[in-house]
Design a protein around this motif. Structure first.
Motif, mmCIF file in Angstrom:
data_model
loop_
_atom_site.group_PDB
_atom_site.id
_atom_site.type_symbol
_atom_site.label_atom_id
_atom_site.label_comp_id
_atom_site.label_asym_id
_atom_site.label_seq_id
_atom_site.Cartn_x
_atom_site.Cartn_y
_atom_site.Cartn_z
ATOM 1 N N GLN A 172 0.816 -1.223 0.000
ATOM 2 C CA GLN A 172 0.000 0.000 0.000
ATOM 3 C C GLN A 172 0.848 1.271 0.000
ATOM 4 O O GLN A 172 0.357 2.347 -0.332
ATOM 5 C CB GLN A 172 -0.959 0.002 1.202
ATOM 6 N N CYS B 190 -10.700 0.120 3.964
ATOM 7 C CA CYS B 190 -9.280 -0.073 3.649
ATOM 8 C C CYS B 190 -8.677 1.301 3.370
ATOM 9 O O CYS B 190 -9.332 2.139 2.742
ATOM 10 C CB CYS B 190 -9.171 -0.967 2.409
ATOM 11 N N LEU B 191 -7.456 1.521 3.820
ATOM 12 C CA LEU B 191 -6.839 2.837 3.615
ATOM 13 C C LEU B 191 -6.619 3.148 2.136
ATOM 14 O O LEU B 191 -6.460 4.309 1.771
ATOM 15 C CB LEU B 191 -5.512 2.930 4.383
ATOM 16 N N HIS C 241 -7.371 -9.413 6.256
ATOM 17 C CA HIS C 241 -7.396 -8.291 5.307
ATOM 18 C C HIS C 241 -5.973 -7.943 4.850
ATOM 19 O O HIS C 241 -5.712 -7.820 3.644
ATOM 20 C CB HIS C 241 -8.066 -7.085 5.989
ATOM 21 N N GLU C 242 -5.056 -7.815 5.813
ATOM 22 C CA GLU C 242 -3.690 -7.414 5.468
ATOM 23 C C GLU C 242 -2.952 -8.535 4.741
ATOM 24 O O GLU C 242 -2.200 -8.287 3.806
ATOM 25 C CB GLU C 242 -2.923 -6.976 6.718
ATOM 26 N N HIS D 218 -3.619 -8.516 1.093
ATOM 27 C CA HIS D 218 -2.893 -7.504 0.314
ATOM 28 C C HIS D 218 -1.600 -8.086 -0.267
ATOM 29 O O HIS D 218 -1.178 -7.714 -1.356
ATOM 30 C CB HIS D 218 -2.542 -6.298 1.193
HETATM 31 ZN ZN ZN Z 1 -6.457 -2.719 3.004
#
Ligand code: ZN
Length: 205
Positions: free
Chosen positions: A51, A93-94, A137-138, A141
């Motif tokens: 990210q 999510c960021l 979630h992470e 990614h």
């Molecule tokens: Zn995320």
């Protein structure tokens, strides 16, 4: 220590698979610090290296209550060693500013990883709590999987994405989770985070 720019949905890097960290160098340690700074600056509970543009298998999380002390956790080369159950939950999510939609997650998950000093450790998220969901979630990614791929209702997800000016749901990326959906639907297993309400109930100041 620095706050880095967070890639937004639509950036092709977010769909790529990250590579194992071969050596926990000073550069990796600085990256982990920057990721934590970036996560806190954006009021997030998790952030993966991809990210901030680094295709490395590492992420940071902090699911502590905002009124508690910081509890930063760095996970390097994580592996999910156990997962079961299913819950539905509203997730964000960021990389998707102001987008929240309901997704499916395992209820319990066990992850093995290396810490910032290269020491192996095991972390368990249970009962569909925030830690369990943040770990999944992470971890996703690192494989180019995004939370919207787990959408319980892709039309609803699409609507929110459009409202926020982001690209549509990528239909070919949606993950078939019929079994999980059955568990969620039949047990009505929906997790709702109400941190602020809980605080009020407990009378914390
Ligand atoms: Zn995320």
């Amino acid at each position: 220590m620095a706050i880095r720019k967070i890639l937004k949905y639509g950036d092709p890097l977010l769909r790529q698979k990250s590579k194992e960290v071969s050596k926990i160098s000073k550069k990796i340690q600085t990256l982990a610090e920057d990721m934590l700074d970036t996560m806190y600056a954006n009021n997030g509970v998790g952030l993966a290296a991809v990210q901030v543009g680094e295709l490395l298998r590492m992420f940071v999380i902090d699911v502590s209550n905002p009124k508690e002390k910081y509890n930063p956790i760095v996970l390097i080369n994580p592996k999910i060693i156990k997962k079961d159950g299913a819950v539905g939950c509203n997730e964000g999510c960021l990389s998707f500013p102001e987008v929240y939609t309901e997704v499916r997650r395992y209820k319990n998950v066990t992850v093995k990883a290396l810490d910032i000093k290269g020491k192996p450790f095991i972390i368990e998220g249970k009962d569909g709590e925030l830690l369990a969901r943040a770990l999944q979630h992470e971890f996703d990614h690192l494989n180019g999987i995004l939370f919207i791929d787990h959408s319980r209702n892709r039309f609803e997800a699409d609507k929110v994405l459009e409202e926020k000016g982001l690209p549509h749901v990528e239909v070919d990326k949606l993950i078939e989770e019929a079994e999980m959906e059955d568990i969620i639907a039949t047990t009505n297993s929906i997790v709702v985070d109400k941190i602020e309400d809980d605080e009020k109930a407990e009378g914390n100041d």
